[in-house]
Design a protein around this motif. Structure first.
Motif, PDB file in Angstrom:
ATOM      1  N   PHE A  87       0.835  -1.207   0.000  1.00 27.41           N
ATOM      2  CA  PHE A  87       0.000   0.000   0.000  1.00 27.41           C
ATOM      3  C   PHE A  87       0.869   1.256   0.000  1.00 27.41           C
ATOM      4  CE2 PHE A  87      -2.649  -3.314   1.777  1.00 27.41           C
ATOM      5  CZ  PHE A  87      -3.881  -3.099   1.176  1.00 27.41           C
ATOM      6  N   MET A  88       1.935   1.227   0.777  1.00 28.73           N
ATOM      7  CA  MET A  88       2.842   2.375   0.855  1.00 28.73           C
ATOM      8  C   MET A  88       3.478   2.673  -0.500  1.00 28.73           C
ATOM      9  SD  MET A  88       4.726   1.435   4.453  1.00 28.73           S
ATOM     10  CE  MET A  88       3.839   1.432   6.020  1.00 28.73           C
ATOM     11  N   ALA A  89       3.868   1.613  -1.207  1.00 28.69           N
ATOM     12  CA  ALA A  89       4.555   1.772  -2.489  1.00 28.69           C
ATOM     13  C   ALA A  89       3.634   2.298  -3.582  1.00 28.69           C
ATOM     14  CB  ALA A  89       5.168   0.446  -2.922  1.00 28.69           C
ATOM     15  N   LYS A  90       2.326   2.121  -3.400  1.00 23.59           N
ATOM     16  CA  LYS A  90       1.384   2.465  -4.464  1.00 23.59           C
ATOM     17  C   LYS A  90       0.494   3.654  -4.097  1.00 23.59           C
ATOM     18  CE  LYS A  90       1.487  -2.371  -5.857  1.00 23.59           C
ATOM     19  NZ  LYS A  90       2.553  -2.689  -4.902  1.00 23.59           N
ATOM     20  N   SER A  91       0.819   4.325  -2.992  1.00 29.04           N
ATOM     21  CA  SER A  91       0.073   5.524  -2.581  1.00 29.04           C
ATOM     22  C   SER A  91       0.906   6.767  -2.860  1.00 29.04           C
ATOM     23  CB  SER A  91      -0.285   5.440  -1.100  1.00 29.04           C
ATOM     24  OG  SER A  91      -1.115   4.316  -0.839  1.00 29.04           O
ATOM     25  N   ASP A  92       0.240   7.903  -2.940  1.00 31.98           N
ATOM     26  CA  ASP A  92       0.932   9.157  -3.262  1.00 31.98           C
ATOM     27  C   ASP A  92       1.461   9.864  -2.023  1.00 31.98           C
ATOM     28  OD1 ASP A  92       0.270   9.625  -6.320  1.00 31.98           O
ATOM     29  OD2 ASP A  92      -1.538   8.842  -5.366  1.00 31.98           O
ATOM     30  N   ILE A  93       0.686   9.821  -0.948  1.00 31.01           N
ATOM     31  CA  ILE A  93       1.065  10.504   0.293  1.00 31.01           C
ATOM     32  C   ILE A  93       0.800   9.567   1.459  1.00 31.01           C
ATOM     33  CG2 ILE A  93       0.625  12.483   1.810  1.00 31.01           C
ATOM     34  CD1 ILE A  93      -0.406  13.997  -0.641  1.00 31.01           C
ATOM     35  N   PHE A  94       1.744   9.519   2.389  1.00 28.61           N
ATOM     36  CA  PHE A  94       1.539   8.777   3.630  1.00 28.61           C
ATOM     37  C   PHE A  94       1.376   9.789   4.758  1.00 28.61           C
ATOM     38  CE2 PHE A  94       2.566   6.742   7.565  1.00 28.61           C
ATOM     39  CZ  PHE A  94       1.979   5.495   7.455  1.00 28.61           C
ATOM     40  N   VAL A  95       0.312   9.625   5.559  1.00 27.49           N
ATOM     41  CA  VAL A  95       0.030  10.576   6.638  1.00 27.49           C
ATOM     42  C   VAL A  95       0.076   9.879   7.993  1.00 27.49           C
ATOM     43  CG1 VAL A  95      -1.625  12.215   7.601  1.00 27.49           C
ATOM     44  CG2 VAL A  95      -1.424  11.957   5.113  1.00 27.49           C
ATOM     45  N   LEU A  96       0.804  10.483   8.922  1.00 26.63           N
ATOM     46  CA  LEU A  96       0.777  10.086  10.333  1.00 26.63           C
ATOM     47  C   LEU A  96       0.153  11.247  11.098  1.00 26.63           C
ATOM     48  CD1 LEU A  96       2.009   7.894  12.457  1.00 26.63           C
ATOM     49  CD2 LEU A  96       3.611   9.737  12.935  1.00 26.63           C
ATOM     50  N   SER A  97      -0.977  11.009  11.742  1.00 33.99           N
ATOM     51  CA  SER A  97      -1.706  12.095  12.417  1.00 33.99           C
ATOM     52  C   SER A  97      -1.639  12.006  13.935  1.00 33.99           C
ATOM     53  CB  SER A  97      -3.169  12.075  11.957  1.00 33.99           C
ATOM     54  OG  SER A  97      -3.749  10.795  12.146  1.00 33.99           O
ATOM     55  N   SER A  98      -0.694  11.255  14.473  1.00 33.40           N
ATOM     56  CA  SER A  98      -0.660  10.917  15.900  1.00 33.40           C
ATOM     57  C   SER A  98      -0.552  12.124  16.831  1.00 33.40           C
ATOM     58  CB  SER A  98       0.520   9.985  16.178  1.00 33.40           C
ATOM     59  OG  SER A  98       0.389   8.767  15.503  1.00 33.40           O
ATOM     60  N   LYS A  99      -1.076  11.918  18.048  1.00 35.82           N
ATOM     61  CA  LYS A  99      -0.930  12.896  19.126  1.00 35.82           C
ATOM     62  C   LYS A  99       0.406  12.720  19.836  1.00 35.82           C
ATOM     63  CE  LYS A  99      -5.916  12.824  19.964  1.00 35.82           C
ATOM     64  NZ  LYS A  99      -6.980  12.461  20.927  1.00 35.82           N
ATOM     65  N   HIS A 100       0.902  11.490  19.870  1.00 33.44           N
ATOM     66  CA  HIS A 100       2.211  11.217  20.479  1.00 33.44           C
ATOM     67  C   HIS A 100       2.752   9.912  19.941  1.00 33.44           C
ATOM     68  CE1 HIS A 100       0.672   8.088  23.268  1.00 33.44           C
ATOM     69  NE2 HIS A 100      -0.407   8.833  23.331  1.00 33.44           N
ATOM     70  N   GLU A 101       4.082   9.794  19.924  1.00 30.20           N
ATOM     71  CA  GLU A 101       4.792   8.599  19.481  1.00 30.20           C
ATOM     72  C   GLU A 101       6.078   8.477  20.292  1.00 30.20           C
ATOM     73  OE1 GLU A 101       4.016   6.263  17.309  1.00 30.20           O
ATOM     74  OE2 GLU A 101       2.270   7.107  16.289  1.00 30.20           O
ATOM     75  N   ALA A 102       6.907   7.486  19.941  1.00 26.24           N
ATOM     76  CA  ALA A 102       8.257   7.376  20.505  1.00 26.24           C
ATOM     77  C   ALA A 102       9.268   7.438  19.370  1.00 26.24           C
ATOM     78  CB  ALA A 102       8.412   6.084  21.300  1.00 26.24           C
ATOM     79  N   LEU A 103       9.125   6.547  18.410  1.00 21.92           N
ATOM     80  CA  LEU A 103       9.786   6.632  17.106  1.00 21.92           C
ATOM     81  C   LEU A 103       8.886   5.870  16.145  1.00 21.92           C
ATOM     82  CD1 LEU A 103      12.575   7.597  15.718  1.00 21.92           C
ATOM     83  CD2 LEU A 103      12.941   5.152  15.498  1.00 21.92           C
ATOM     84  N   PRO A 104       8.064   6.564  15.360  1.00 20.36           N
ATOM     85  CA  PRO A 104       7.105   5.882  14.485  1.00 20.36           C
ATOM     86  C   PRO A 104       7.787   5.194  13.309  1.00 20.36           C
ATOM     87  CG  PRO A 104       6.994   8.259  14.150  1.00 20.36           C
ATOM     88  CD  PRO A 104       7.931   8.027  15.295  1.00 20.36           C
ATOM     89  N   THR A 105       8.095   3.914  13.487  1.00 23.18           N
ATOM     90  CA  THR A 105       8.775   3.138  12.449  1.00 23.18           C
ATOM     91  C   THR A 105       8.000   3.139  11.143  1.00 23.18           C
ATOM     92  OG1 THR A 105       9.645   1.710  14.201  1.00 23.18           O
ATOM     93  CG2 THR A 105       9.802   0.883  11.952  1.00 23.18           C
ATOM     94  N   VAL A 106       6.677   3.282  11.247  1.00 24.03           N
ATOM     95  CA  VAL A 106       5.846   3.273  10.045  1.00 24.03           C
ATOM     96  C   VAL A 106       6.217   4.413   9.092  1.00 24.03           C
ATOM     97  CG1 VAL A 106       3.974   4.695  11.021  1.00 24.03           C
ATOM     98  CG2 VAL A 106       3.457   2.973   9.271  1.00 24.03           C
ATOM     99  N   LEU A 107       6.700   5.541   9.616  1.00 21.96           N
ATOM    100  CA  LEU A 107       7.165   6.629   8.754  1.00 21.96           C
ATOM    101  C   LEU A 107       8.371   6.187   7.933  1.00 21.96           C
ATOM    102  CD1 LEU A 107       7.046  10.011  10.732  1.00 21.96           C
ATOM    103  CD2 LEU A 107       5.450   9.136   9.031  1.00 21.96           C
ATOM    104  N   LEU A 108       9.293   5.508   8.587  1.00 25.89           N
ATOM    105  CA  LEU A 108      10.489   5.027   7.900  1.00 25.89           C
ATOM    106  C   LEU A 108      10.127   3.990   6.841  1.00 25.89           C
ATOM    107  CD1 LEU A 108      12.680   4.655  11.092  1.00 25.89           C
ATOM    108  CD2 LEU A 108      13.039   6.334   9.286  1.00 25.89           C
ATOM    109  N   GLU A 109       9.198   3.108   7.177  1.00 23.43           N
ATOM    110  CA  GLU A 109       8.768   2.086   6.221  1.00 23.43           C
ATOM    111  C   GLU A 109       8.130   2.729   4.996  1.00 23.43           C
ATOM    112  OE1 GLU A 109       7.768  -1.528   9.365  1.00 23.43           O
ATOM    113  OE2 GLU A 109       6.266  -0.007   8.944  1.00 23.43           O
ATOM    114  N   ALA A 110       7.303   3.746   5.222  1.00 26.24           N
ATOM    115  CA  ALA A 110       6.660   4.441   4.103  1.00 26.24           C
ATOM    116  C   ALA A 110       7.686   5.159   3.233  1.00 26.24           C
ATOM    117  CB  ALA A 110       5.614   5.428   4.632  1.00 26.24           C
ATOM    118  N   MET A 111       8.680   5.768   3.858  1.00 29.22           N
ATOM    119  CA  MET A 111       9.746   6.429   3.098  1.00 29.22           C
ATOM    120  C   MET A 111      10.533   5.416   2.276  1.00 29.22           C
ATOM    121  SD  MET A 111      10.898   9.000   6.169  1.00 29.22           S
ATOM    122  CE  MET A 111      12.325   9.751   5.432  1.00 29.22           C
ATOM    123  N   ALA A 112      10.793   4.259   2.853  1.00 26.79           N
ATOM    124  CA  ALA A 112      11.523   3.207   2.136  1.00 26.79           C
ATOM    125  C   ALA A 112      10.747   2.720   0.918  1.00 26.79           C
ATOM    126  CB  ALA A 112      11.805   2.033   3.080  1.00 26.79           C
TER     127      ALA A 112
END
Length: 390
Positions: free
Chosen positions: A279-304
């Motif tokens: 899904f990440m590879a075939k989408s145009d924009i990835f959005v993280l809307s969180s109120k808090h995190e520690a290190l959102p690995t999902v951002l790195l995965e989407a960038m990859a």
């Protein structure tokens, strides 16, 4: 044989079988890739019954043991964990205990139990959570006890530099007990899985830009409501689609919001997916809307996978990953109007998209599994061999 092969490390993890998020993903990666240790995971489970599990070692490579403890979540839970984990540690006699709890309170309890039953055995906390969020939820007495127990550990690993700074301020007051080790990505595995096709018509036809978010549907942290509101503003100007991958307690409320706004047919709640990378590879924009995190690995995965990132500027991790906006867009937490504006800007500017895709793929090289494993092996060896953190 390596001299550490017989050194036994026990990882303590709560709600292992029910966890579908980043904490379990990176812990699995660590367990499966670290070498020359005897590894066991003590898995506390309150959300899934024994009879619901068909494969207890699913995801764990051969040679890694798992000791599940199924119990109910009630007022006696801390006491039950105290005696069950304490007995297990006494029998197993590990050389090191690693707490990977779902919150600061869990980590504090695991350290307390370890130090009570095996006072000479070093402990490490791998902190994947926002300490301020969990401490605010506790009354004054529990907050005090959590801080006392947390300080008893030998080493704390923070998954981001921002998190380390706050852990130092809250718990250690300048003592050099906290270290940063970033979560690691298996880039080859991510790339391989990203090529898998998607049968949904939005991805086959690709008539409209696709906005993607991947997370547990939990409004206490992830704030999908503001993402949906931002998407509602966006599609008043640009035709687009929103795909939300994940499941959780607030799914019905989010579906109701989409229906109430009259945009339900433009949002696909895809549920939990074993392979979010396609899904990440075939989408145009990835959005993280969180109120808090520690290190959102999902951002790195989407960038990859080649996604352009729009993230809330929450504590902790997004601004560190994106280097204050160099590798993606940061918007204030809860500001859905700004989020909508940024998504529109990206969709309307192919040059920005191409630049950020290239920058993102280069950035994730700082977060490889190889660097992650090397850092943990060095840390564990220092603790076990040199005992320099005692």
């Amino acid at each position: 044989m390596d001299k550490n092969k017989q050194k036994k490390i026990i990882f303590v993890f709560d709600n292992w079988f029910n966890d579908k998020g980043g904490r379990k993903k990176v812990t699995l990666s660590l367990l499966n890739n670290i070498k020359n240790f005897n590894l066991t995971i003590f898995a506390i489970e309150t959300k899934t019954s024994f009879f619901q599990i068909s494969n207890f070692k699913e995801g764990l490579l051969n040679g890694i043991n798992i000791a599940p403890f199924f119990t109910k979540h009630d007022i006696f839970l801390p006491l039950k964990i105290f005696f069950k984990l304490g007995y297990f540690l006494r029998v197993e006699k590990p050389n090191l205990v690693v707490a990977v709890g779902g919150g600061t309170h869990s980590d504090a309890l695991f350290v307390l139990i370890s130090k009570f039953f095996l006072p000479q055995i070093p402990t490490v906390i791998i902190n994947h959570s926002n300490p301020e969020y969990f401490l605010k939820k506790q009354n004054l007495m529990l907050r005090y006890l959590t801080k006392i127990c947390f300080r008893k550990t030998d080493v704390v690993v923070a998954v981001s530099k921002e998190l380390k700074k706050h852990l130092d301020e809250i718990f250690f007051k300048g003592k050099d007990r906290c270290f940063t080790i970033y979560n690691g990505l298996n880039l080859n595995n991510i790339q391989k899985k990203s090529y898998e096709p998607i049968s949904h018509e939005w991805f086959i036809k690709k008539d409209n830009p696709i906005i993607l978010s991947v997370a547990r549907l939990d409004e206490q942290q992830k704030d999908f409501k503001n993402l949906i509101k931002a998407f509602n503003l966006l599609i008043k100007k640009i035709e687009a689609r929103l795909v939300i991958v994940g499941d959780g307690p607030d799914k019905k409320d989010l579906e109701f919001l989409a229906e109430n706004l009259g945009i339900k047919e433009k949002i696909w709640f895809a549920g939990f997916q074993d392979n979010p990378y396609k899904f990440m590879a075939k989408s145009d924009i990835f959005v993280l809307s969180s109120k808090h995190e520690a290190l959102p690995t999902v951002l790195l995965e989407a960038m990859a996978c080649g996604s352009v990132i729009v993230s809330s500027d929450c504590n902790y991790g997004p601004r560190e990953i994106l280097n204050n906006g160099e590798y993606g867009f940061l918007v204030p937490v809860g500001d859905y109007k700004k989020m909508a504006d940024v998504m529109e800007k990206i969709i309307m500017n192919d040059k920005i998209k191409k630049q950020l895709v290239a920058l993102g793929k280069n950035r994730v090289k700082d977060f490889t599994i190889e660097k992650n494993i090397k850092a943990y092996e060095e840390l564990f060896n220092k603790i076990l061999d040199k005992n320099e953190f005692k």
